[in-house]
Design an enzyme around this catalytic site. Structure first.
Site, PDB file in Angstrom:
ATOM      1  N   ASP B 232      86.579 -37.214 -42.109  1.00 56.12           N
ATOM      2  CA  ASP B 232      85.662 -38.427 -41.183  1.00 56.12           C
ATOM      3  C   ASP B 232      85.028 -38.729 -41.670  1.00 56.12           C
ATOM      4  O   ASP B 232      84.319 -38.334 -43.509  1.00 56.12           O
ATOM      5  CB  ASP B 232      84.920 -37.756 -40.162  1.00 56.12           C
ATOM      6  CG  ASP B 232      84.372 -39.178 -39.247  1.00 56.12           C
ATOM      7  OD1 ASP B 232      83.792 -40.362 -39.944  1.00 56.12           O
ATOM      8  OD2 ASP B 232      83.735 -38.743 -38.168  1.00 56.12           O
ATOM      9  N   ILE B 234      84.063 -42.301 -41.936  1.00 53.89           N
ATOM     10  CA  ILE B 234      83.255 -43.637 -40.768  1.00 53.89           C
ATOM     11  C   ILE B 234      82.478 -44.150 -42.010  1.00 53.89           C
ATOM     12  O   ILE B 234      82.372 -45.462 -41.666  1.00 53.89           O
ATOM     13  CB  ILE B 234      82.957 -43.422 -39.605  1.00 53.89           C
ATOM     14  CG1 ILE B 234      82.189 -42.099 -39.153  1.00 53.89           C
ATOM     15  CG2 ILE B 234      84.747 -42.640 -38.602  1.00 53.89           C
ATOM     16  CD1 ILE B 234      81.541 -42.293 -37.910  1.00 53.89           C
ATOM     17  N   LYS B 271      80.684 -48.447 -38.460  1.00 56.52           N
ATOM     18  CA  LYS B 271      79.463 -48.107 -39.025  1.00 56.52           C
ATOM     19  C   LYS B 271      79.992 -49.095 -40.588  1.00 56.52           C
ATOM     20  O   LYS B 271      78.759 -49.925 -40.677  1.00 56.52           O
ATOM     21  CB  LYS B 271      79.660 -46.297 -39.761  1.00 56.52           C
ATOM     22  CG  LYS B 271      79.424 -45.454 -38.351  1.00 56.52           C
ATOM     23  CD  LYS B 271      78.185 -45.439 -37.427  1.00 56.52           C
ATOM     24  CE  LYS B 271      78.284 -44.848 -36.716  1.00 56.52           C
ATOM     25  NZ  LYS B 271      77.010 -44.517 -35.783  1.00 56.52           N
TER      26      LYS B 271
END
Lengths: 441, 479
Positions: B232, B234, B271
């Site tokens: 991940d 992000i 984000k």
């Protein structure tokens, strides 16, 4: 929608779900798409190409949407302030924009001619009806359980209701003897069949107006289905995504009206799925909703919607559009008229060619009967004629078998995703085909 | 109609909202801070949002009206955009997202637009991958501390399990090979079938990112065990010094024996760009079958074409993208620094980090006892007395009590100062805590063990590293 038909090899290290074929894309329903993708009709560039009549899209009323935008750009745009954009881009609350929920509830009321009231706090937002149906299934049934679904039904249900949920579909068989209406006997038979197979039935899922029949469910039948669901103590899901496509507003009765007229007795087992993909012709925006009369379902559905929220940008745009009730009144009315006209055009054209259709009163398609032209009353023959229509007549239509119809020879033919001229071309091709076929038979 | 008539999934706690993580939200919702209207309200520091660079985006939107289908310049594209529902997504959207992902990594990698699959935010991406890679009952290893909602995203509807890889402050919460092996063995003993591993890099909640060697270790580990690796990334765009960030996409090129079919990435614009409302999630897999299946599953969570259309335009504007990425990093670093320096002035330290929208605050010495009950008690003090919603470490499954995640990018400068002031005021009021600690050092002559340089470290305002003697469990034990 372009779909690849890829053979998935069993792969070490993926889940059973990933290697199963339950996504359904191996079905012939999708083979027609392939033929279309490879050779799409275009009036000037490719006049002999395949005409797409397998896609239930509403393109007959875009001009009204475009006109609305032209005169209302201020409100649908974020305005000149940074804060307008910022607030919108940050908004990820799974309750959704209140203004949008209110607008959706209001629109749903208008589509039902004010005959039912919708509470914005019961509107749960999902990215399309695809997600809404799957989400409800996760909530109402455990893996291995079943939903009863009347046949013929939308082929996508095989994926939406079953793939990741592990839930089964047990068909409620309907046939042409009574115009494919759902009967109490058929309901009982389906339930008994499931019980015999040791499958627990958790609910009935109906589509009203029906896809692929293009017909509304009568009030009396709705009441029977509700009575059945109550007696068996199961859920009732009513997929009403074509409610704005009923040609005459009076002929569509929503489960919401039935419930309201009984003061909401037994309503906590009822849930409605809606979407803007068909009535407004906005499938790309992914706007679906679960409307439930059951508080716990609303709360749970809302939590689950985290996996499939509607873009706040789109919520903002549509909140403005759908709260303009002058616009929506006008849109709903004119949209119905145009669809009716289209329907009459195709049905009459088919009649001239010697083809009968089910008497329909809604939707973006008609339910065409080619059984007199099958060599044998079998699915094999149905698929044979379908193949011919696809490759020689060059029309992508959907065979009834892909909709799990129990009688071979029926086909769903979409009419709202093309211009009138293209529809004429399609009709003349069918005319020629049947003429030839008659000589052969 | 009774409770039993809903599914097990509907009636279990898999939604995760009963976790204490959400109590702070409730406190905030009931009494939200507003500089003018409610200056005594609770300041939200539990929400990892990036609000520092909207002006850049707004400016771009104003100068590019045709990117929106709601402007006179852009409305011509309304119909074709609204009709397009192909789950491959608009090709120009995928290309633009790939381009953005490349640039966030300094163009050190080249993502293939055809491997980009849409999802309903990173939330949807994680769930989709769990559905694709594991059967119910099978597990993913996840280093602790980790993002609380993974419990819901990966487990709720999928039936997949999460198995922790315990990381400790003694190692600066790094993921070590030993920790991985320990976790794997433990899972085996517990008869849990491990199907994959999930890492978040940069880490939420730590705000740190993994170094190249650690990443290589992880790649080797998953290859050895023949399990999947989901990365991940992000927060990739929040790394202060972009060149220092190593993506899994880079590492796999350096590990030739790596089985690419095991490697998958999750990305999102929520984000790095600050667009959580737009629900732009990406599943990126090096495994063709996974791309194929995830794409079919994306029907359940496609990105609105209206949004695809806007972002296709925005993210293919290289000049804008480069400027946005570098400017956003600068602003985040500056805000991060504001907090950590301010806190260090009152002796509050945090894990050294150079990424994320939050930092990992060390409040261990404020706990009555080194227990999670004490952490909870102190957290309630923070919410009710200091009026800040920060997130307690236990909600991230941290193995040690006393750590808190503090978000810093979801507020303006003014609010930042108010938050800092509140913390400083509280610490000074409760100086007996601080004084007690220092007195003990002086009394026991502990200070003599410290080099004068180290003493300066304690007393001068700067970020406290976990190696600082004040934080060391050794020092505390001796006290």
């Amino acid at each position: 929608m372009a779909i690849e038909i890829v053979q998935v090899q069993p792969s070490v290290g993926l889940s059973k779900m990933a290697v199963s074929q339950t996504h359904g894309e191996g079905s012939p329903y999708f083979a027609g798409w392939k033929a279309y993708d490879e050779n799409p009709y275009h009036e000037t560039n490719n006049p002999s190409g395949v005409i797409q009549m397998g896609l239930a899209e509403n393109q007959v009323s875009f001009d009204m949407l475009e006109e609305y935008l032209e005169t209302n750009l201020e409100s649908t745009n974020w305005g000149q302030k940074v804060s307008g954009f910022r607030e919108n881009a940050l908004f990820q609350d799974y309750h959704g924009l209140l203004s949008f929920r209110k607008a959706m509830a209001s629109f749903m009321e208008q589509v039902r001619g004010g005959k039912a009231k919708f509470n914005p706090d019961r509107v749960v937002l999902t990215a399309g009806a695809t997600a809404a149906n799957e989400l409800l299934t996760f909530i109402l049934a455990d893996p291995g359980d079943a939903l009863l679904v009347p046949t013929p039904y939308y082929p996508g249900f095989d994926r939406d209701l079953r793939w990741r949920t592990g839930v089964q579909i047990v068909p409620i068989h309907c046939d042409s003897s009574n115009g494919f209406q759902i009967t109490p006997e058929a309901l009982e038979a389906a339930y008994d069949h499931a019980t015999k197979m040791n499958i627990k039935v958790r609910g009935v899922l109906i589509t009203n107006p029906s896809n692929p029949l293009g017909a509304t469910v009568q009030r009396k039948v709705l009441e029977e289905i509700l009575e059945f669901a109550t007696r068996k103590n199961i859920h009732l899901v009513s997929d009403e995504i074509y409610s704005g496509s009923a040609f005459c507003a009076d002929e569509f009765v929503s489960i919401a009206e039935v419930l309201e007229s009984r003061n909401y007795k037994d309503s906590e087992r009822c849930h409605i799925v809606y979407s803007l993909s068909k009535d407004l012709g906005l499938p790309g925006f992914r706007v679906g909703t679960v409307y439930s009369y059951n508080d716990q379902v609303v709360t749970t559905a809302r939590r689950m919607s985290s996996f499939t929220l509607i873009s706040s940008q789109t919520q903002f745009l549509l909140a403005a559009m759908l709260s303009d009730t002058d616009f929506t009144q006008k849109y709903i009315k004119i949209n119905r008229e145009r669809l009716k006209k289209r329907y009459e055009m195709i049905v009459n054209g088919l009649k001239k060619a010697g083809i009968e259709c089910l008497k329909g009163n809604a939707g973006l398609f008609c339910w065409m009967n080619l059984s007199p032209y099958l060599e044998e009353p079998t699915i094999k023959s149905e698929l044979a004629i379908w193949n011919t229509i696809m490759h020689e007549v060059r029309l992508n239509i959907s065979p009834g078998s892909s909709c799990h119809c129990s009688e071979p020879g029926w086909f769903r033919v979409c009419f709202a995703n093309m211009s009138e001229e293209t529809l004429e071309v399609a009709l003349s091709r069918i005319h020629a085909f049947i003429k030839e076929r008659k000589q052969v038979l | 109609m009774d409770h039993n008539l809903l599914s097990k999934i509907a009636t279990n706690n898999g939604h995760g909202e009963n976790s204490p993580y959400f109590d702070g939200w409730k406190a905030f919702d009931a009494n939200p801070f507003h500089p003018q209207h409610n200056p005594d309200g609770v300041i939200q520091m539990g929400l990892a949002e990036n609000q520092l660079s909207f002006d850049l985006i707004q400016k771009w939107i104003e100068s590019n009206p045709s990117a929106s289908i709601c402007t006179p310049q852009g409305a011509f594209a309304f119909k074709e955009t609204a009709i397009f529902q192909d789950y491959h997504g608009l090709p120009e959207f995928r290309t633009a997202v790939a381009n953005f992902m490349n640039r966030v990594r300094g163009n050190r990698v080249k993502f293939d637009p055809d491997r980009i699959v849409m999802s309903g935010g990173a939330t949807g991406a994680h769930e989709t991958l769990a559905f694709c890679l594991a059967n119910p009952g099978e597990a993913f290893l996840v280093p602790t501390p980790y993002y609380p909602a993974f419990d819901r995203d990966l487990r709720w509807r999928t039936g997949v399990e999460l198995f922790p890889v315990v990381c400790e402050s003694a190692d600066n919460f790094k993921v070590t090979r030993e920790a991985l092996e320990t976790a794997y063995k433990k899972a085996k003993l517990a008869n849990v079938k491990v199907k994959g591993m999930l890492i978040t890099n940069p880490s939420n909640p730590l705000g740190t990112f993994l170094d190249r060697d650690t990443l290589k270790d992880i790649v080797n580990f998953v290859n050895d065990k023949s399990i999947h690796l989901v990365c991940d990334e992000i927060y990739a765009g929040t790394v202060t010094n972009g060149d220092e960030f190593v993506s899994i996409a880079e590492v796999i090129e350096e590990v030739p024996k790596c089985n690419l079919d095991l490697i998958h990435l999750v990305y999102s614009l929520s984000k790095d760009m600050g667009f959580p409302g737009f629900r732009v999630g990406v599943v990126y897999s090096y495994n063709d079958n996974v791309v194929n299946i995830a794409r079919k599953m994306s029907s359940f969570g496609l990105v609105s074409t209206q949004t695809q259309h806007l972002l296709a335009s925005m993210l293919s504007d290289d000049k804008f993208v480069e400027n946005f990425i570098s400017e956003s990093r600068i602003r985040l670093a500056h805000r991060h620094d504001m907090f950590t320096r301010g806190l260090a002035q009152v002796g509050i330290g945090s894990l050294e980090s150079k990424a994320g929208l939050f930092f990992w605050m060390d409040l261990r010495r404020f706990l009555k006892e080194p227990t999670f009950e004490s952490e909870m008690t102190f957290w309630r003090v923070i919410i009710n007395e200091i009026k800040l919603n920060v997130s307690p470490g236990q909600s991230f499954h941290c193995s040690e009590p006393g750590w808190f995640r503090v978000c810093f990018a979801n507020m303006d400068d003014e609010t930042t100062l108010v938050a800092l002031w509140r913390i400083k005021t509280f610490v000074r009021k409760n100086r007996n805590l601080e004084i007690k600690t220092r007195k003990q050092y002086w009394q026991n002559g502990q200070h003599l063990r410290l080099s004068s340089r180290r003493l300066d470290d304690i007393l001068t305002p700067h970020r406290m590293s976990p190696h600082s003697p004040l934080a060391s469990p050794m020092v505390r034990a001796q006290n």
